[in-house]
Design a protein around this motif. Structure first.
Motif, short mmCIF file in Angstrom:
data_model
loop_
_atom_site.label_atom_id
_atom_site.label_comp_id
_atom_site.label_asym_id
_atom_site.label_seq_id
_atom_site.Cartn_x
_atom_site.Cartn_y
_atom_site.Cartn_z
N GLN A 218 -4.15 21.78 35.60
CA GLN A 218 -4.83 23.07 35.69
C GLN A 218 -5.39 23.21 37.10
O GLN A 218 -6.22 22.39 37.53
CB GLN A 218 -5.95 23.17 34.66
N GLY A 220 -7.38 25.59 39.78
CA GLY A 220 -8.32 26.71 39.84
C GLY A 220 -8.88 26.89 41.23
O GLY A 220 -8.95 25.95 42.03
N TYR A 230 -8.85 28.89 36.20
CA TYR A 230 -7.77 27.90 36.15
C TYR A 230 -6.48 28.53 35.64
O TYR A 230 -6.49 29.41 34.78
CB TYR A 230 -8.15 26.72 35.26
#
Length: 381
Positions: A218, A220, A230
């Motif tokens: 993820q 972000g 994210y």
């Protein structure tokens, strides 16, 4: 006599002797436990019944299967009132496992947005479309503002290909072994407001007992005091137990972004990497607006002057108009010149073709007009 007196005194005590001997035997066998006072006794209090955790938000579909071009109704309950939700049809996903590849695996062009009402519910029609990746497919409902809850409901897109999901990563545990860096550079278009893009590069090692295949990270980005947003990025490859691998993940900001940003990478709910990113201001946009503010007025001024030059009359326009309108005048009468021979004699009569009419000036009357033979009046000498 003394013996009789002792016997007489002992006779009343005979019924109590067996009880006394029994008590003495108990005392000699084991010490008797004295009950503790009531204030020191431990009282077993029944445990309070545990309250069941409140269930999270729910989503229901009007039907579980549909073809491209159709439409389904997505309804929900127990969401946060006033929250803004995003409704998408995504591939390579199953309920409880998330969407592999993030929103890149969803049909974003036909997605819909919904706002939760005051009772925590919503209802929205979503057109059925084929996601860019194979099924299994889900209807992905995620919060955009507030508590970013996400719920996936299984859905079948009729006629869309199906492929198995990547194998689970098992007991593998990934850890960062070296500091991260951002690779890439900004092009000319970024100077004019194009989205800045980089690659975050870091080295991970597998500390678990099984291989990690195609892990999903993820990525972000955050700006200022805002929390990062994210997006899932899948890395293609396998990290064997005790091995390490170099991971490259793309990162992209919005158009016109500038300032100090923070790039974060999470795996299995844990933040692995945090890297600052300073993005310069797109001065090309500022230069463009400055040039526009100068060029446009100058162009309008030149156009206006050209129109004025075209409309207003030029020098000599009055004379041109006068010549344009012809004025008819009577033909002038010309008197032929007289010769010296003709001056000595008077004409015998009118000469054909000769005009003897004397032109009289306007300030003279016909009687007072001067003649050629009249003497010139002079003053006294």
């Amino acid at each position: 006599m003394l013996l009789c007196a002792l016997l007489a005194a002992a006779l009343p005590l005979l019924p109590f002797l067996p009880a006394a001997e029994a008590a003495a035997g108990e005392l000699s066998a084991a010490p008797r436990q004295v009950a503790a006072p009531a204030v020191f006794r431990q009282v077993a209090v029944p445990a309070a019944p545990r309250q069941a955790a409140a269930p999270g938000p729910t989503v229901s579909l009007s039907r579980a299967e549909g073809g491209k071009g159709g439409e389904i109704t997505v309804s929900g309950a127990k969401w946060k009132p006033g929250a803004l939700l995003m409704l998408l049809i995504c591939g390579q996903a199953e309920p409880g496992k998330g969407v592999i590849g993030g929103t890149n695996s969803c049909a974003n062009t036909v997605g819909r947005a919904a706002t939760v009402d005051a009772k925590g519910g919503f209802s929205r029609k979503v057109p059925v479309a084929e996601p860019p990746v194979p099924c299994p497919c889900v209807v992905h409902v995620a919060g955009v503002t507030g508590a970013q809850d996400a719920v996936d409901v299984a859905f079948t897109v009729a006629g869309h290909p199906t492929a198995p999901l990547p194998e689970a990563s098992g007991d593998g545990r990934l850890a960062v072994l070296a500091s991260a860096r951002l690779d890439g550079s900004s092009g000319v278009l970024v100077w004019f407001g194009a989205p800045p893009a980089r690659e975050i590069v870091f080295t991970v090692g597998n500390l678990g007992r099984s291989a990690v295949k195609d892990p999903v990270f993820q990525v972000g980005t955050s700006h200022g005091v805002f929390s990062p947003t994210y997006e899932e990025r899948q890395w293609r490859g396998t990290v064997e137990p005790g091995r390490k691998a170099l991971v490259r993940l793309p990162v992209e900001l919005s158009a016109g972004a500038h300032g100090d940003y923070q790039v974060s990478v999470k795996y299995a709910g844990k933040v692995l990497v945090e890297q600052p990113w300073g993005v310069g201001r797109p001065w090309g946009v500022t230069l463009f607006w400055l040039l526009l503010a100068v060029v446009v007025p100058a162009a309008l001024f030149r156009i206006g002057m050209a129109v004025v030059d075209r409309v207003r009359p030029g020098p000599g326009a009055g004379h041109r108009r006068a010549r344009t309108t012809p004025v008819r005048r009577p033909p002038a009468r010309r008197t032929p010149a007289r010769t010296a021979a003709d001056a000595g004699r008077a004409p015998a009569g009118p000469v054909p073709g000769r005009d003897d009419t004397t032109t009289v000036l306007p300030w003279f009357t016909p009687d007072s007009a001067p003649s050629e033979n009249s003497p010139t009046t002079k003053g006294h000498s």
